[in-house]
Design a protein around this motif. Structure first.
Motif, short mmCIF file in Angstrom:
data_model
loop_
_atom_site.label_atom_id
_atom_site.label_comp_id
_atom_site.label_asym_id
_atom_site.label_seq_id
_atom_site.Cartn_x
_atom_site.Cartn_y
_atom_site.Cartn_z
N TRP A 40 0.83 -1.19 0.00
CA TRP A 40 0.00 0.00 0.00
C TRP A 40 0.87 1.25 0.00
N TYR A 75 -5.30 -10.72 -1.79
CA TYR A 75 -5.20 -11.08 -0.38
C TYR A 75 -4.43 -9.99 0.36
N THR A 76 -5.00 -9.55 1.46
CA THR A 76 -4.38 -8.47 2.23
C THR A 76 -3.78 -9.00 3.52
N HIS A 77 -2.83 -8.27 4.04
CA HIS A 77 -2.16 -8.61 5.29
C HIS A 77 -3.15 -8.83 6.43
N ILE A 86 0.17 -6.62 0.12
CA ILE A 86 -1.03 -7.09 -0.58
C ILE A 86 -0.57 -8.00 -1.71
N TYR A 130 -0.65 2.10 -4.56
CA TYR A 130 0.46 1.19 -4.27
C TYR A 130 1.81 1.86 -4.41
N TYR A 260 -3.33 -14.27 5.64
CA TYR A 260 -3.91 -13.25 4.79
C TYR A 260 -5.43 -13.32 4.84
#
Length: 271
Positions: A40, A75-77, A86, A130, A260
């Motif tokens: 991000w 998929y995010t942290h 990400i 990003y 994730y």
């Protein structure tokens, strides 16, 4: 992408491991998985309120329409060393489709945004979320998997265990297969399970297991269930210890645990 001699050798080794036991792998066909890990934008002025809508617009017009991308996900942290992480994943039937899909993406982009300025605007909008640096890797799926069950539309938890293969000739893939058949496949807690290993990336020893759950608390319950299944499969303690020792010879012992969360609105599945 140029296929070097080293790549061909590694591919042969991986296919050999994936097909180490034949009785339940006759219809298995590995797929190719690309993973882009980005971060991000940490600029405090960045407005993320329209991030999902922007990515959904691109997903609807491009990814969802590209039949060469057989599945994909974002998929995010949740619990990883870097909370800005990400991961964007695409799955293809074969190596050539990776390059062909990129060409088709470009065609679909031009069809969705025929005006040059509008097209540039969508890319500029995407880019603002990003950091410019990212990591690209390609993996080959292995035959140890449990297809993901239907989702209720809520984000799911993906626990990833990244292990390093020993690659010293001491371990036997047959022991991993036995564990998979007697333990992993019998789990009632898992909503899905996938394995893949390095094909193109930083470390040729990388192998990952992906465990899918509905919520974070299910992971702890899965560990308890797994321990019970192990005890049931190898009731004799000495036999159990010997087996685990032999199976662990496949790995160096070094691994990383990552968690994730999926973004349901950006998931494409073709199981």
């Amino acid at each position: 992408m140029k296929k070097s001699r080293l790549f061909v050798v590694l591919l042969a080794l991986m296919l050999s491991m994936a097909a180490s036991t034949q009785e339940s792998s006759q219809d298995f066909k590995p797929v190719y998985i690309t993973m882009t890990t980005t971060h991000w934008n940490d600029d405090p002025e960045t407005d993320f309120s329209d991030w999902l809508a922007t990515e959904q617009e691109y997903f609807k017009n491009v990814t969802a329409k590209n039949d060469l991308i057989i599945s994909s996900g974002v998929y995010t942290h949740y619990f990883t060393p870097d909370n800005s992480e990400i991961v964007m994943v695409n799955v293809y039937e074969n190596w050539d489709d990776i390059e062909k899909a990129n060409d088709l993406n470009q065609k679909l982009v031009e069809e969705a945004w025929p005006d040059d300025k509008a097209r540039q605007a969508i890319f500029d909008k995407q880019a603002k979320y990003y950091k410019p640096d990212h990591r690209d890797e390609i993996y080959l799926s292995m035959r140890y998997y449990i297809p993901e069950s239907a989702s209720n539309g809520e984000p799911r938890i993906f626990y990833v265990r990244n292990s390093q293969l020993a690659m010293d000739g001491q371990g036997s893939p047959a022991t991993f297969n036995e564990f998979y058949e007697k333990v992993t496949r019998k789990s009632k807690k898992l909503k899905g399970y996938y394995t893949h290993r390095h094909l193109w990336g930083a470390n040729s020893r990388d192998m990952a297991e992906v465990f899918v759950f509905d919520k974070l608390g299910d992971i702890e319950e899965f560990f308890e269930e797994e321990a019970n299944l192990v005890s049931a499969a190898w009731a004799d303690e000495k036999e159990r210890e010997d087996f685990m020792k032999e199976m662990n010879k496949n790995f160096t012992g070094k691994h990383a645990d990552l968690v994730y969360r999926s973004v349901p609105e950006l998931m494409k599945s073709n199981q």
